[in-house]
Design an enzyme around this catalytic site. Structure first.
Site, mmCIF file in Angstrom:
data_model
loop_
_atom_site.group_PDB
_atom_site.id
_atom_site.type_symbol
_atom_site.label_atom_id
_atom_site.label_comp_id
_atom_site.label_asym_id
_atom_site.label_seq_id
_atom_site.Cartn_x
_atom_site.Cartn_y
_atom_site.Cartn_z
ATOM 1 N N TRP A 501 97.559 86.709 109.007
ATOM 2 C CA TRP A 501 98.891 86.101 108.864
ATOM 3 C C TRP A 501 98.808 84.599 108.542
ATOM 4 C CZ3 TRP A 501 97.447 89.418 112.791
ATOM 5 C CH2 TRP A 501 98.062 90.677 112.806
ATOM 6 N N ASP A 502 97.610 84.076 108.328
ATOM 7 C CA ASP A 502 97.429 82.637 108.099
ATOM 8 C C ASP A 502 97.932 81.833 109.290
ATOM 9 O OD1 ASP A 502 96.576 80.383 106.796
ATOM 10 O OD2 ASP A 502 98.313 80.207 105.484
ATOM 11 N N TYR A 503 97.649 82.312 110.493
ATOM 12 C CA TYR A 503 98.013 81.597 111.711
ATOM 13 C C TYR A 503 96.887 80.652 112.147
ATOM 14 C CZ TYR A 503 102.276 84.306 112.686
ATOM 15 O OH TYR A 503 103.540 84.848 112.648
ATOM 16 N N ASP A 504 96.231 80.049 111.165
ATOM 17 C CA ASP A 504 95.147 79.124 111.466
ATOM 18 C C ASP A 504 95.600 78.050 112.452
ATOM 19 O OD1 ASP A 504 96.889 78.284 109.470
ATOM 20 O OD2 ASP A 504 95.432 76.967 108.540
#
Length: 835
Positions: A501-504
């Site tokens: 989810w690109d929750y970097d």
């Protein structure tokens, strides 16, 4: 005006006179009033058609039944107006009253939520009433006219009430532990903290100086200065302004996010293209500058220099140069050491003052491997990491983290997660592991422990993980503590399992004493994009919050790889909001809102962690800019208060099968003929089955407004000891936000997207810009009340710094703007002080 051949037009009618002796004869005017009625009828019909057809479509998707009959009612109103039939007013009055009832049922007394529901219908009500002199039929009873007027006034007032959606804390209710819960990723036997070694360099603390991005390497963003108080902050005024001259050429993307350093009597800044400039801290006059001559093709997402790293030799030789130095990573992947006093490169560092950070990286092109954040210096080690441009291909440059000797530039170690046990340069002909998670944001450090704390992102690519190694699945979106002596992992904790989810992790961890089971312990607070805050004992990674693994939605394009559960913090305040529903859709008019409602029902959405899908779009809430990003948090260690500004926006994304992406001509940036801007907002994710199209913020195409109702951002204060929310409110006004990119100039708190951090002072003030209204504010730390604000000449998406010079306390902010957040771009550094 309709003509009746049997009716003789009188002179009174030609002059616009009125003859209503029988109560049925209309006032006739073949001039403007006549055409105005037709214009109003046409406008209502133009809106009525799409509302009726869209409403029918929405019903077929299982949505609200309001729009279809409302659209039919608009068409009937337009028809009656065209026939000069006074029943049009009766009909639309009934529609309007029904609309008010429906709006209150759906959204209550939430003023911003009522804007698309009631403002446009109220305007139409006024338009219909304006045609009354040209209509025929029984006159409206006075009581009916009065009732309609009251309803209109109430509706208009309701729609303008300055009340955002409920801002009370949304705690996630505990549930029973999920079966087969995976074990936490903290090692069962973490590496013991090393004995305190002789410290080569002790980072000075914030006070008269501001020696690091977050004040110091503990990143509390706290200033002990007290000259500016709650009583006199209203007198704050700009005392100097400096412009770097570094502005974008056509087509270039700039968004400088620099937090200056203040060392002795100098302010050290860096521009968007890495020009380092020393200013007199009291006057803002330039003393020296160093231009590394970075080419514009090195710009990644945007040109930015978040900061510099300061180092002072503990025992400098008399007359030695560079005993005080700043280190900077450049966009074209060079690590430079610059003398604080002269602005010259330090010749004893690397090769004539420069280390090549592309050594061992392998195949890359300008703008792909591009550091934007400063090194973090712990003891005598400069820890370096880099942004790697997202979404290009699986075979991306490495996310390797390296430690260099701060005085010589010698490589001391490299942490390459896919090469455990190998800490040097790769063997001849090899590279550091490709596609591994990188650290694009700022790390923090503990000199006593000798640890650097790394907030990691996720592997290349963001939205598909089928090729990731076991090590990548272990460290992706995890906080990792490295021992700077050896480069080995001391402990780690993963905040999202199998992140697609690109929750970097975009926020710097903040080091502050926290309550443990047996009293205060050296702690670390980590904000995240999911709106949760993780608390650790920074010595060994022991959790200081209760975490529960909960079942999350499954499915998507790789169901066999998804984690069945995700970790949730349950005993510390969070900013996770309830799942969005159709009624939370927004816009400028009912048409915008209807469009978003249709898109909502056309999307896959089962709540937080809905997996990516290719059959149709999916809603990601919070989006990748949700929660906290690069600004981090600020902590008042005396009052024991945490200040956190945050975002509250969704994305609407869709995976695109490789064959379709190839047909669209979507190419990664290292391939000849690629276009940095992408094709229709599509990132290629080459060498995987899917490209990705991201609608960040989930925008309406024509007006550019967001589909979710406000607020889109907030700011809150939390008592760290009681873990209670002291206050939580929308953050950012509507003044410079509006449809079509226009400024509404409404000084109402709508809660805008906001990125950048705050400074909190011992006198009880929070200083922060961050919002898209181009304002910098002073807020009371105990009440959340705004006590002072000033307009910036460009966006303030940078953290401010606080320092003292010549006995005067200064606040300084970089107004550099941000292309993604659509704030004006600038090259300003502005200092404020009391008269």
């Amino acid at each position: 005006m309709e003509l009746n051949p049997s009716h003789r037009i009188t002179s009174t009618e030609i002059k616009g006179g009125d003859d209503e002796s029988d109560g049925t004869t209309p006032r006739r005017n073949p001039g403007f009033a006549h055409w105005w009625r037709y214009i109003v009828a046409a406008v209502i019909a133009i809106f009525g058609v799409p509302i009726a057809l869209g409403g029918l479509w929405l019903i077929s998707l299982g949505g609200s039944w309001y729009y279809f009959p409302a659209g039919l009612g608009l068409l009937a109103t337009a028809f009656l107006l065209a026939r000069a039939d006074r029943r049009a007013v009766w009909l639309y009055a009934a529609i309007f009253v029904a609309t008010v009832i429906w709006a209150l049922w759906e959204a209550g007394f939430n003023g911003w939520a009522q804007v698309p529901r009631l403002i446009a219908p109220a305007v139409v009500m006024l338009l219909v009433l304006s045609t009354l002199p040209t209509l025929r039929g029984p006159r409206l009873p006075r009581a009916a006219m009065a009732t309609g007027g009251v309803a209109l006034s109430v509706a208009a007032a309701l729609a303008m009430v300055d009340r955002g959606p409920e801002t009370a804390l949304a705690q996630v209710a505990p549930t029973a532990p999920a079966p087969n819960v995976p074990a936490p990723t903290v090692p069962a036997a973490p590496i013991a903290a090393p004995e305190a070694a002789p410290v080569q360099f002790t980072m000075p603390t914030a006070g008269a100086d501001w020696p690091a991005y977050g004040g110091d390497n503990h990143a509390t963003r706290y200033s002990p200065l007290t000259q500016i108080t709650r009583d006199n902050v209203a007198d704050l005024q700009p005392v100097w302004e400096f412009r770097t001259g570094d502005m974008p050429a056509e087509g270039e993307r700039y968004s400088n996010q620099n937090t200056p350093l203040k060392i002795d009597n100098q302010l050290l800044i860096c521009s968007a293209m890495n020009k380092v400039i020393a200013l007199d801290a009291g006057t803002g006059l330039e003393r020296w500058r160093y231009d590394p001559e970075v080419a514009s093709d090195a710009i990644p997402y945007n040109a930015t220099c978040r900061g510099l790293a300061y180092y002072a030799a503990p025992a400098p030789e008399e007359g030695a140069q560079c005993h005080q130095r700043v280190l900077m990573n450049t966009l074209d992947a060079r690590l430079m050491a610059i003398d604080v006093q002269t602005g010259q490169l330090c010749s004893d560092f690397g090769t004539n003052g420069i280390v090549d950070l592309e050594e061992g990286i392998g195949q890359t092109v300008p703008g792909w491997y591009a550091p934007t954040s400063p090194p973090t210096i712990v003891r005598d080690v400069a820890v370096v990491h880099s942004q790697v441009r997202d979404g290009q291909r699986r075979d991306a440059p490495s996310g390797v983290v390296r430690g260099y000797h701060v005085e010589t530039g010698e490589l001391l170690w490299a942490w390459d997660m896919n090469r455990p046990g190998e800490t040097g340069l790769p063997p001849e002909g090899e590279t550091y592991s490709r596609g591994t998670p990188n650290v694009w944001t700022i790390s923090s450090g503990d000199n006593e422990l000798g640890y650097v704390y790394l907030p990691l992102g996720n592997s290349a690519v963001d939205y598909w993980g089928g090729m990731r190694s076991d090590e990548e699945n272990t460290y992706s979106t995890a906080l990792v503590a490295l021992d700077v002596t050896t480069g080995e992992v001391a402990w780690h904790y993963q905040t999202v399992h199998y992140d697609i989810w690109d929750y970097d992790l975009g926020s710097q961890g903040t080091l502050v004493d926290l309550q443990g089971l047996d009293g205060p312990v050296p702690g670390l607070i980590l904000p995240t994009k999911m709106g949760m805050y993780w608390l650790f004992d920074r010595r060994d990674g022991t959790l200081l919050v209760e975490v529960e693994e909960r079942p999350v939605p499954q499915g998507g394009v790789e169901p066999e790889n998804l984690s069945p559960t995700q970790p949730f913090v349950v005993d510390f305040p969070n900013v996770i909001r309830p799942d969005i529903e159709e009624r939370h859709m927004w816009g400028m008019t009912p048409l915008d809102q209807l469009y978003c409602r249709i898109q909502y029902h056309q999307s896959n959405y089962d709540g937080i962690y809905t997996p990516p899908s290719a059959d149709r779009p999916w809603i990601q809430y919070p989006g990748y800019n949700g929660g906290s990003d690069w600004g981090g948090i600020a902590v008042d260690p005396e009052r024991r208060i945490m200040i956190s500004n945050y975002n509250d926006t969704p994305n609407r994304n869709q995976l695109i099968p490789r064959a379709d992406a190839d047909a669209m001509g979507v190419l990664p940036l290292d391939q000849q003929g690629s276009d940095y801007s992408g094709v229709a907002g599509v990132n290629p994710q080459a060498e995987t089955p899917y490209a990705i199209q991201v609608n960040a913020g989930w925008r309406v195409p024509l007006t550019g407004l967001l589909c979710k109702e406000p607020p889109y951002g907030g700011i809150m204060a939390v008592d760290l000891d009681t873990r209670e929310v002291l206050w939580d409110r929308p953050f950012g006004s509507a003044e410079k936000n509006g449809p079509f990119g226009l400024h509404s100039m409404l000084p109402l708190d709508i809660g805008t997207p906001n990125n950048a951090g705050a400074v909190v002072t011992a006198s009880g003030l929070i200083f922060i810009a961050a919002t898209t209204d181009d304002l910098i504010r002073a807020i009371d730390v105990e009440t959340g009340e705004t006590l002072w604000q000033a307009e910036l000449p460009a966006g303030g998406q940078a953290g401010p710094a606080m320092y003292e010079a010549n006995g005067q306390q200064y606040l300084v902010i970089n107004a550099g703007g941000h292309n993604f957040m659509e704030t004006p771009i600038g090259d300003y550094f502005i200092a404020y002080a009391l008269p």
